[in-house]
Write a protein that holds these residues in place. Structure first.
Motif, PDB file in Angstrom:
ATOM      1  N   VAL A 122       0.892  -1.329   0.056  1.00 58.28           N
ATOM      2  CA  VAL A 122      -0.189   0.038   0.086  1.00 58.28           C
ATOM      3  C   VAL A 122       0.959   1.241  -0.051  1.00 58.28           C
ATOM      4  CG1 VAL A 122      -2.020  -1.085   1.274  1.00 58.28           C
ATOM      5  CG2 VAL A 122      -0.182   0.246   2.566  1.00 58.28           C
ATOM      6  N   LEU A 123       0.277   2.257  -0.597  1.00 59.71           N
ATOM      7  CA  LEU A 123       0.992   3.393  -0.494  1.00 59.71           C
ATOM      8  C   LEU A 123       0.372   4.438   0.509  1.00 59.71           C
ATOM      9  CD1 LEU A 123       2.869   6.166  -1.743  1.00 59.71           C
ATOM     10  CD2 LEU A 123       0.927   6.152  -3.621  1.00 59.71           C
ATOM     11  N   LEU A 124       1.048   4.984   1.451  1.00 57.15           N
ATOM     12  CA  LEU A 124       0.540   6.004   2.364  1.00 57.15           C
ATOM     13  C   LEU A 124       1.029   7.218   1.949  1.00 57.15           C
ATOM     14  CD1 LEU A 124       1.481   3.668   5.251  1.00 57.15           C
ATOM     15  CD2 LEU A 124      -0.900   3.908   4.155  1.00 57.15           C
ATOM     16  N   VAL A 125       0.224   8.315   1.813  1.00 60.05           N
ATOM     17  CA  VAL A 125       0.507   9.687   1.264  1.00 60.05           C
ATOM     18  C   VAL A 125       0.897  10.596   2.465  1.00 60.05           C
ATOM     19  CG1 VAL A 125       0.130  11.456  -0.327  1.00 60.05           C
ATOM     20  CG2 VAL A 125       0.056   9.375  -1.154  1.00 60.05           C
ATOM     21  N   ASP A 126      -0.326  10.779   3.222  1.00 58.18           N
ATOM     22  CA  ASP A 126      -0.486  12.019   4.246  1.00 58.18           C
ATOM     23  C   ASP A 126      -1.166  11.449   5.506  1.00 58.18           C
ATOM     24  OD1 ASP A 126      -3.146  11.552   3.499  1.00 58.18           O
ATOM     25  OD2 ASP A 126      -3.221  13.473   2.388  1.00 58.18           O
ATOM     26  N   ASP A 127      -1.153   9.986   5.599  1.00 60.71           N
ATOM     27  CA  ASP A 127      -1.885   9.716   6.829  1.00 60.71           C
ATOM     28  C   ASP A 127      -1.307   8.149   6.976  1.00 60.71           C
ATOM     29  OD1 ASP A 127      -4.687   9.742   8.413  1.00 60.71           O
ATOM     30  OD2 ASP A 127      -3.614   7.943   8.415  1.00 60.71           O
ATOM     31  N   ALA A 128      -0.907   7.554   8.117  1.00 63.80           N
ATOM     32  CA  ALA A 128      -0.212   6.231   8.323  1.00 63.80           C
ATOM     33  C   ALA A 128      -1.260   5.313   8.275  1.00 63.80           C
ATOM     34  CB  ALA A 128       0.487   6.101   9.574  1.00 63.80           C
ATOM     35  N   ALA A 129      -2.683   5.500   8.247  1.00 61.46           N
ATOM     36  CA  ALA A 129      -3.523   4.477   8.144  1.00 61.46           C
ATOM     37  C   ALA A 129      -4.538   4.491   6.791  1.00 61.46           C
ATOM     38  CB  ALA A 129      -4.782   4.670   9.168  1.00 61.46           C
ATOM     39  N   ARG A 130      -4.302   5.721   6.006  1.00 60.60           N
ATOM     40  CA  ARG A 130      -5.239   5.862   4.982  1.00 60.60           C
ATOM     41  C   ARG A 130      -4.564   5.447   3.548  1.00 60.60           C
ATOM     42  NH1 ARG A 130      -8.880   6.765   1.664  1.00 60.60           N
ATOM     43  NH2 ARG A 130      -9.576   8.619   0.950  1.00 60.60           N
ATOM     44  N   ILE A 131      -5.025   4.478   3.147  1.00 61.92           N
ATOM     45  CA  ILE A 131      -4.636   3.985   1.849  1.00 61.92           C
ATOM     46  C   ILE A 131      -4.667   5.089   0.526  1.00 61.92           C
ATOM     47  CG2 ILE A 131      -4.312   1.895   0.159  1.00 61.92           C
ATOM     48  CD1 ILE A 131      -5.513   0.323   2.844  1.00 61.92           C
ATOM     49  N   ALA A 132      -3.612   5.390  -0.246  1.00 63.43           N
ATOM     50  CA  ALA A 132      -3.905   6.270  -1.171  1.00 63.43           C
ATOM     51  C   ALA A 132      -3.931   5.292  -2.426  1.00 63.43           C
ATOM     52  CB  ALA A 132      -2.576   7.119  -1.256  1.00 63.43           C
ATOM     53  N   GLY A 133      -3.268   4.112  -2.497  1.00 64.87           N
ATOM     54  CA  GLY A 133      -3.194   3.386  -3.561  1.00 64.87           C
ATOM     55  C   GLY A 133      -2.632   2.258  -3.109  1.00 64.87           C
ATOM     56  N   TYR A 134      -2.755   0.946  -4.058  1.00 62.80           N
ATOM     57  CA  TYR A 134      -2.121  -0.257  -3.690  1.00 62.80           C
ATOM     58  C   TYR A 134      -1.819  -0.971  -5.066  1.00 62.80           C
ATOM     59  CZ  TYR A 134      -6.465  -3.220  -4.802  1.00 62.80           C
ATOM     60  OH  TYR A 134      -7.346  -3.928  -5.620  1.00 62.80           O
ATOM     61  N   HIS A 135      -1.004  -1.866  -5.051  1.00 66.98           N
ATOM     62  CA  HIS A 135      -0.616  -2.962  -6.046  1.00 66.98           C
ATOM     63  C   HIS A 135      -0.465  -4.108  -5.425  1.00 66.98           C
ATOM     64  CE1 HIS A 135       3.713  -3.246  -5.477  1.00 66.98           C
ATOM     65  NE2 HIS A 135       3.879  -1.818  -5.242  1.00 66.98           N
ATOM     66  N   THR A 136      -0.673  -5.101  -6.293  1.00 61.42           N
ATOM     67  CA  THR A 136      -0.494  -6.509  -6.061  1.00 61.42           C
ATOM     68  C   THR A 136       0.813  -7.352  -6.927  1.00 61.42           C
ATOM     69  OG1 THR A 136      -2.128  -7.595  -7.122  1.00 61.42           O
ATOM     70  CG2 THR A 136      -2.663  -6.669  -4.970  1.00 61.42           C
ATOM     71  N   LEU A 137       1.410  -8.213  -6.372  1.00 60.94           N
ATOM     72  CA  LEU A 137       2.641  -8.759  -7.110  1.00 60.94           C
ATOM     73  C   LEU A 137       2.555 -10.235  -6.825  1.00 60.94           C
ATOM     74  CD1 LEU A 137       5.372  -6.458  -7.001  1.00 60.94           C
ATOM     75  CD2 LEU A 137       4.333  -6.957  -9.155  1.00 60.94           C
ATOM     76  N   SER A 138       2.546 -11.146  -8.071  1.00 55.04           N
ATOM     77  CA  SER A 138       2.844 -12.613  -7.682  1.00 55.04           C
ATOM     78  C   SER A 138       3.812 -13.286  -8.850  1.00 55.04           C
ATOM     79  CB  SER A 138       1.517 -13.087  -7.721  1.00 55.04           C
ATOM     80  OG  SER A 138       0.438 -12.695  -8.435  1.00 55.04           O
ATOM     81  N   SER A 139       4.191 -14.553  -8.679  1.00 51.82           N
ATOM     82  CA  SER A 139       4.577 -15.003  -9.821  1.00 51.82           C
ATOM     83  C   SER A 139       3.769 -15.596 -10.854  1.00 51.82           C
ATOM     84  CB  SER A 139       5.365 -16.282  -9.280  1.00 51.82           C
ATOM     85  OG  SER A 139       6.419 -15.992  -8.339  1.00 51.82           O
ATOM     86  N   ALA A 140       4.133 -15.727 -12.288  1.00 57.04           N
ATOM     87  CA  ALA A 140       3.132 -15.963 -13.331  1.00 57.04           C
ATOM     88  C   ALA A 140       4.047 -16.584 -14.225  1.00 57.04           C
ATOM     89  CB  ALA A 140       2.471 -14.854 -13.942  1.00 57.04           C
ATOM     90  N   ARG A 141       3.329 -17.372 -15.118  1.00 57.95           N
ATOM     91  CA  ARG A 141       3.876 -18.047 -16.342  1.00 57.95           C
ATOM     92  C   ARG A 141       3.625 -17.588 -17.493  1.00 57.95           C
ATOM     93  NH1 ARG A 141       3.031 -24.091 -17.589  1.00 57.95           N
ATOM     94  NH2 ARG A 141       1.129 -23.113 -18.518  1.00 57.95           N
ATOM     95  N   LEU A 142       4.216 -17.298 -18.673  1.00 59.58           N
ATOM     96  CA  LEU A 142       3.454 -16.951 -19.914  1.00 59.58           C
ATOM     97  C   LEU A 142       3.553 -18.495 -20.749  1.00 59.58           C
ATOM     98  CD1 LEU A 142       5.033 -13.500 -21.180  1.00 59.58           C
ATOM     99  CD2 LEU A 142       2.645 -14.290 -20.874  1.00 59.58           C
ATOM    100  N   ASP A 143       2.585 -18.642 -21.554  1.00 60.68           N
ATOM    101  CA  ASP A 143       2.679 -19.783 -22.309  1.00 60.68           C
ATOM    102  C   ASP A 143       3.177 -19.479 -23.586  1.00 60.68           C
ATOM    103  OD1 ASP A 143       1.820 -21.567 -20.861  1.00 60.68           O
ATOM    104  OD2 ASP A 143      -0.382 -21.193 -21.282  1.00 60.68           O
ATOM    105  N   PHE A 144       4.141 -20.449 -24.275  1.00 65.89           N
ATOM    106  CA  PHE A 144       4.775 -19.805 -25.288  1.00 65.89           C
ATOM    107  C   PHE A 144       3.917 -19.008 -26.414  1.00 65.89           C
ATOM    108  CE2 PHE A 144       7.082 -20.899 -29.437  1.00 65.89           C
ATOM    109  CZ  PHE A 144       8.448 -20.135 -28.998  1.00 65.89           C
ATOM    110  N   GLY A 145       2.691 -19.835 -26.594  1.00 68.83           N
ATOM    111  CA  GLY A 145       2.151 -19.119 -27.848  1.00 68.83           C
ATOM    112  C   GLY A 145       1.304 -17.839 -27.357  1.00 68.83           C
ATOM    113  N   GLU A 146       1.578 -17.176 -26.175  1.00 67.97           N
ATOM    114  CA  GLU A 146       1.021 -16.085 -25.775  1.00 67.97           C
ATOM    115  C   GLU A 146       1.772 -14.858 -26.336  1.00 67.97           C
ATOM    116  OE1 GLU A 146      -1.381 -15.340 -21.751  1.00 67.97           O
ATOM    117  OE2 GLU A 146       0.212 -17.049 -21.572  1.00 67.97           O
ATOM    118  N   LEU A 147       3.058 -14.842 -26.680  1.00 70.28           N
ATOM    119  CA  LEU A 147       3.806 -13.728 -27.014  1.00 70.28           C
ATOM    120  C   LEU A 147       3.553 -13.393 -28.391  1.00 70.28           C
ATOM    121  CD1 LEU A 147       7.249 -14.861 -25.475  1.00 70.28           C
ATOM    122  CD2 LEU A 147       5.891 -12.686 -24.891  1.00 70.28           C
ATOM    123  N   PRO A 148       3.784 -12.042 -28.908  1.00 75.50           N
ATOM    124  CA  PRO A 148       3.644 -11.772 -30.257  1.00 75.50           C
ATOM    125  C   PRO A 148       4.960 -12.678 -30.998  1.00 75.50           C
ATOM    126  CG  PRO A 148       3.960  -9.912 -29.050  1.00 75.50           C
ATOM    127  CD  PRO A 148       4.273 -10.977 -27.967  1.00 75.50           C
TER     128      PRO A 148
END
Ligand SMILES: CC(C)(COP(=O)(O)OP(=O)(O)OC[C@H]1O[C@@H](n2cnc3c(N)ncnc32)[C@H](O)[C@@H]1OP(=O)(O)O)[C@@H](O)C(=O)NCCC(=O)NCCS
Length: 175
Positions: free
Chosen positions: A51-77
């Motif tokens: 989470v991104l905290l901008v002007d308050d330690a409890a107030r969420i200004a934004g967030y992002h999520t990350l995880s591992s993934a896999r691309l199948d060969f045929g998905e690429l251009p």
């Protein structure tokens, strides 16, 4: 210990001290995910939520999520496919599954700050676990345009998913 305002803005892992209910980005799926699923998926090691905290330690200004993934060969251009041998396990990738900024914090560069933070974390992780691409899930056409602004391109076989080569991420985060 309560954080001092001088520590802000900053990024930190989603925790019980953050007010998830107050977050509103205008996309019900992204608000609902933060409220009901994000903490559970972090505990289960499905995805990390930062989470991104901008002007308050409890107030969420934004967030992002990350995880591992896999691309199948045929998905690429096709032009890119030639550069990757047909690895049986597919091509390792990092999934930036969700990214959102609260409507009260829009248009001030926080979306870009969140994106660069997610890309930097993705790049740093490749020193330990290899990943050739960052993939994003765009919730709608407007979200796609946001990612395209930073060089992401749509995966032809997977509409709504866009990719950026980790080499490009490296250049972006190392300036
Ligand atoms: C998309 C979103 C994250 C942008 O956040 P923001 O804080 O308003 O964006 P910023 O102020 O950091 O903008 C950074 C740059 O991106 C551009 N930008 C922002 N939203 C854009 C969009 N929808 N399409 C194209 N460009 C966009 C800005 O013009 C700015 O460009 P500039 O630096 O060249 O002037 C925010 O609107 C949001 O949370 N939307 C709802 C959820 C969503 O769509 N998430 C995306 C992934 S699912």
């Amino acid at each position: 210990m309560t954080a001092r305002r001088t520590d802000l803005p900053r990024f930190e892992p989603l925790g019980p001290q953050h007010d998830r209910a107050a977050f509103s980005c205008g996309v019900p799926e992204l608000d609902g995910y933060l409220r009901t699923l994000a903490a559970q998926q972090s505990r289960k090691q499905i995805s990390t939520t930062t989470v991104l905290l901008v002007d308050d330690a409890a107030r969420i200004a934004g967030y992002h999520t990350l995880s591992s993934a896999r691309l199948d060969f045929g998905e690429l251009p096709p032009a890119l496919m030639k550069r990757y041998p047909r690895y049986a396990e597919g091509i390792p990738a990092t999934l930036l599954g969700r990214l959102a900024v609260d409507t009260g914090y829009r248009g001030k560069g926080w979306g870009e700050a969140l994106l660069l933070n997610a890309l930097e974390r993705s790049y740093l992780a490749t020193r330990v676990v290899a990943s050739a691409f960052v993939i994003v899930r765009a919730i709608d056409a407007d979200a796609s345009r946001f990612y395209e602004h930073y060089g992401f391109r749509e995966l032809p076989a997977s509409p709504g998913r866009l990719f950026l080569a980790m080499k490009t991420v490296e250049a972006l985060v190392r300036g």
